[in-house]
Motif scaffolding. Structure first.
Motif, short mmCIF file in Angstrom:
data_model
loop_
_atom_site.label_atom_id
_atom_site.label_comp_id
_atom_site.label_asym_id
_atom_site.label_seq_id
_atom_site.Cartn_x
_atom_site.Cartn_y
_atom_site.Cartn_z
N GLN A 459 0.85 -1.19 -0.02
CA GLN A 459 0.01 -0.02 -0.09
C GLN A 459 0.77 1.10 0.22
N THR A 460 2.10 1.06 0.48
CA THR A 460 3.11 2.22 0.73
C THR A 460 3.45 2.59 -0.78
N ALA A 461 3.88 1.49 -1.63
CA ALA A 461 4.18 1.76 -2.91
C ALA A 461 2.98 2.50 -3.75
N LEU A 462 1.92 2.02 -3.62
CA LEU A 462 0.72 2.59 -4.35
C LEU A 462 0.41 3.86 -3.86
N LYS A 463 0.92 4.37 -2.69
CA LYS A 463 0.78 5.62 -2.17
C LYS A 463 1.34 6.51 -2.63
N TRP A 464 2.68 6.28 -2.86
CA TRP A 464 3.54 7.10 -3.65
C TRP A 464 3.15 7.37 -5.15
N VAL A 465 2.59 6.29 -5.78
CA VAL A 465 2.50 6.66 -7.11
C VAL A 465 1.08 7.80 -7.10
N LEU A 466 0.22 7.61 -6.12
CA LEU A 466 -0.90 8.47 -5.97
C LEU A 466 -0.61 9.83 -5.57
N VAL A 467 0.28 9.80 -4.72
CA VAL A 467 0.68 11.17 -4.28
C VAL A 467 1.39 12.05 -5.35
N THR A 468 2.00 11.33 -6.19
CA THR A 468 2.59 12.15 -7.31
C THR A 468 1.87 12.59 -8.60
N SER A 469 0.69 11.54 -8.66
CA SER A 469 -0.08 11.66 -9.60
C SER A 469 -0.63 13.16 -10.01
N PHE A 470 -1.07 13.65 -9.06
CA PHE A 470 -1.46 15.15 -9.33
C PHE A 470 -0.56 15.98 -9.96
N GLY A 471 0.85 16.17 -9.52
CA GLY A 471 1.93 16.93 -9.87
C GLY A 471 2.09 16.64 -11.34
#
Ligand SMILES: [Zn+2]
Length: 741
Positions: A459-471
């Motif tokens: 879930q942490t790995a997926l969180k990082w992709v989500l966090v940067t998806s906006f930028g």
């Protein structure tokens, strides 16, 4: 299970791990990477009539595809299937030169052949599947495994950690001309299992090849394999005339043809060394892997599967690259081409819209100071959820198909959203959001500590992709990025936060601070259900999930370092009722702080965390003073290990481009350069301050690589820095610590 794909001599090679743990090699000679060209029909014909180009092409077809993600209709394009998948860039450059600027539009050029193979065959790394091999053609028969699975089983990989020690004197930087002293091969899962290889250099090299062949590892981990270990081993094997074979193809290591590069991303300059690829094995450089450092091998496996990126690439990929691979897959299966050089123009904006668009995500600036009994609520993955639920993507904001759309964007008069189709961004986000929620549930409900760790890493790995998806949505190099989509997300964010603030106020709360996806509130005379009632109403009215982070016994919103009048929204620290310390933007959290400072600051915060009120924190002043004094003494009597005093800085220019000749950083950089190591923009400098106040000296600092047992740190300067770090957390409570002269 597919473990390593790559192109060799024009063909796709796959290494497969079988059920019984043996590893086999299969080859697909029938498939090749395809690129696409769009232009006038007569010009397209001239492309295939050019001998130089035709000689690199196996087959060509005229097909209809969507050229741009915003296109409503398909257009005729020329598909070129290459004779060798690695020709892609070469042929694209030739075609581009055949016409005037922009006359030929090229697609799918810089997609890795491995990626496009994965997309086309709907397979992915670590997928459990059956494959039929006939006439060098592969037929993938899918089994029950798919990227949505959260319960996939992985084989037992054979992983080792490789370390090479050059023969050097203490305090010297290793050079490629230094011979090898020894090599250590460590079993990744059983650290006590380590093989040391020593002897003459030529023996070491031969024995290394033999050991690797015997162990037959799937993964080889190094600490600096891309930037040092493998380039160094290559040099050593060349000067000893030994073929150093460490891969599964029996190809000796050889020198790369070019240098690493510096590049600019998200406002920071980074450095990317070339990668050392071992055919058939996965080489992971832990110094060059964000994913591994944040979420371990389990996180890396999950990302490689979900984004369909080879493990070698995924381990080195920026998170933006993972996100884009997911988008490319969704584009490809929908017949949308992937532009080589993206050119989605911005929509023209009215002045009013421009002013609003500029507001970003800040709503309520915090009033600096200390507060008690403050509650924090955080929306869960708010930006990705906005993009997903509001269907925000480059092609759905101000789309070409629905000019009279009823789906508007708050505040922005000329913005609307598509009523007819789902965007590529929301489609790609769906799997990330849903799988992450499942992994979080599984993590919270399992009692097996091993599984808990695995679910959390994924879930942490997926969180990082989500966090940067906006930028990434507003990033101008993103293939499917567009600033208008970025602006629309911010507008929804402000609307949701404002709505949340109004709801909180109607429940009798005072708003202390609100930014992006978090809100800090306070209320006198609380009753039992106040928070849960508030949470329920916010979720019902906004439609977005919010989590109750907890109540702080006390919290401090810290002023900015440069201007005490300006609060900086991401700088705060506080203690929850259960004693947990939470901090953002202060030294102990930052990666560039020397270990010594982080530890002292953390120690002070731990003591402060026992206090239940602002008054109780103030009562602790004598205790805090003691800690400060004790550490000053340690510095004064040189009792602090020098490794704890290493300062780090990501340098913004190559060493030769610095003009200011009077900084401690430059001193260290120049010494490094003289010792044979010239840092490039984006690389990290580590140094220790030795004589800060001797401004005319070139020895004000020393680079970490040159530190030796005789190095003496500058106790005075470190004492001042210690006071600064401590004051960041004590000053808000009125305690300013000073170094006595
Ligand atoms: Zn539309």
């Amino acid at each position: 299970m597919v473990i390593d794909p790559y192109v060799l001599n024009g063909n796709m090679i796959f290494w497969i791990k079988e059920d019984n743990s043996t590893t086999i090699r299969v080859e697909d000679k029938s498939w090749n990477h395809k690129i696409y060209v769009a232009s006038d029909k007569s010009l397209l014909k001239s492309v295939i009539e050019t001998d130089e180009i035709f000689s690199m092409v196996k087959e060509y077809h005229f097909l209809s595809k969507y050229e741009l993600i915003t296109d409503m209709k398909r257009s005729q394009v020329l598909e070129l299937e290459l004779k060798d998948s690695s020709y892609s860039l070469k042929i694209a450059e030739k075609i581009e030169k055949m016409g005037r600027f922009g006359q030929f539009r090229l697609y799918n050029v810089d997609i890795l052949p491995e990626q496009s193979y994965f997309y086309e065959h709907n397979i992915f790394p670590l997928m459990k599947c059956k494959v039929h091999v006939s006439n060098s053609k592969l037929n993938w028969i899918r089994k029950e495994d798919n990227v949505w699975s959260t319960e996939y089983e992985l084989p037992l990989f054979n992983n080792i950690h490789l370390k090479v020690y050059p023969k050097i004197k203490e305090g010297k930087i290793p050079r490629f001309t230094d011979s090898i002293a020894s090599v250590a091969i460590q079993n990744y899962d059983r650290i006590e299992d380590t093989i040391y290889i020593q002897g003459s250099e030529i023996d070491i090299l031969y024995q290394l090849v033999k050991e690797i062949e015997k162990i037959n590892p799937d993964f080889i981990l190094t600490e600096d394999g891309d930037s040092f270990t493998f380039p160094y081993l290559t040099h050593r094997s060349e000067s000893n005339k030994v073929d150093l074979i460490l891969d599964r193809e029996s190809i000796p290591l050889c020198r790369p043809k070019k240098d690493g590069i510096s590049y600019f991303s998200y406002g920071k300059i980074h450095f990317k060394p070339l990668t050392a690829k071992l055919f058939g094995r996965i080489h992971i450089d832990t110094d060059n892997s964000f994913v591994l450092n944040e979420s371990g091998l389990q996180g890396l496996y999950e990302l490689a599967r979900i984004c369909r990126l080879p493990l070698h690439t995924a381990s080195r990929a920026s998170i933006g690259k993972c996100m884009s691979s997911l988008q490319f897959y969704n584009a490809m299966i929908n017949d949308i081409l992937i532009p080589w050089k993206p050119t989605l123009a911005e929509h023209p904006k009215s002045l009013g819209d421009l002013l609003i668009a500029d507001r970003g995500g800040l709503i309520f600036e915090p009033v600096m100071g200390v507060y008690e009994k403050v509650a924090e609520l955080d929306f869960v993955s708010l930006y990705p959820n906005i993009m997903f639920k509001k269907n925000i993507s480059a092609e759905t904001v101000i789309c070409n198909c629905c000019p009279h759309s009823k789906l508007r964007v708050p505040e922005l008069l000329n913005y609307y959203r598509c009523e007819k189709r789902r965007g590529i961004v929301p489609i790609s986000l769906e799997i990330l959001l849903k799988k992450r929620a499942i992994y979080k549930d599984k993590r919270n409900s399992t009692t097996d500590p091993k599984l808990k760790k695995i679910y959390d890493a994924r879930q942490t790995a997926l969180k990082w992709v989500l966090v940067t998806s906006f930028g990434y949505l507003g990033f101008n190099n993103a293939k499917f990025g567009r600033i208008d989509a970025h602006i629309a997300v911010c507008a929804f964010d402000r609307q949701i936060l404002l709505q949340t603030a109004r709801i909180a106020e109607s429940h009798g709360f005072k708003i202390l601070h609100a930014i992006v996806d978090s809100i800090w509130i306070q209320k006198k005379d609380l009753t039992n259900n106040d928070y849960s009632d508030l949470k329920t109403e916010i979720e019902n009215k906004t439609g977005f999930p919010i989590s109750f982070e907890g109540v702080y016994k006390w919290i401090v919103f810290v002023p900015s370092k440069n201007n005490a009048m300006l609060p900086v929204s991401n700088r705060y620290f506080g203690v929850f009722e259960d004693g947990t310390v939470k901090m953002r933007g202060i030294e102990a959290r930052r990666h560039d702080t020397a270990e010594f400072f982080s530890n002292v600051q953390q120690g002070i915060l731990d003591i402060m965390s026992e206090a239940n009120s602002i008054k109780e924190v103030k009562d602790l002043v004598p205790k805090i003073r003691n800690i400060f004094q004790m550490h000053l003494e340690l510095l004064k009597y040189k009792k602090v290990p020098i490794n704890d005093l290493v300062l780090t800085k990501r340098i913004s220019k190559n060493v030769d481009e610095y003009e200011n000749r009077n900084t401690v950083e430059l001193d260290a950089l120049l010494q490094l350069k003289n010792a044979g190591k010239s840092l490039k923009a984006g690389q990290i400098l580590k140094y220790v301050i030795t004589d800060y106040y001797r401004k005319n000296s070139r020895k004000r600092s020393v680079p970490f690589e040159l530190v030796n047992s005789k190095t003496v740190y500058d106790a005075k300067r470190y004492s001042e820095l210690l006071a600064e770090t401590c004051n960041s957390v004590t000053e808000p409570f009125g305690l300013k610590l000073k170094v006595k002269e």
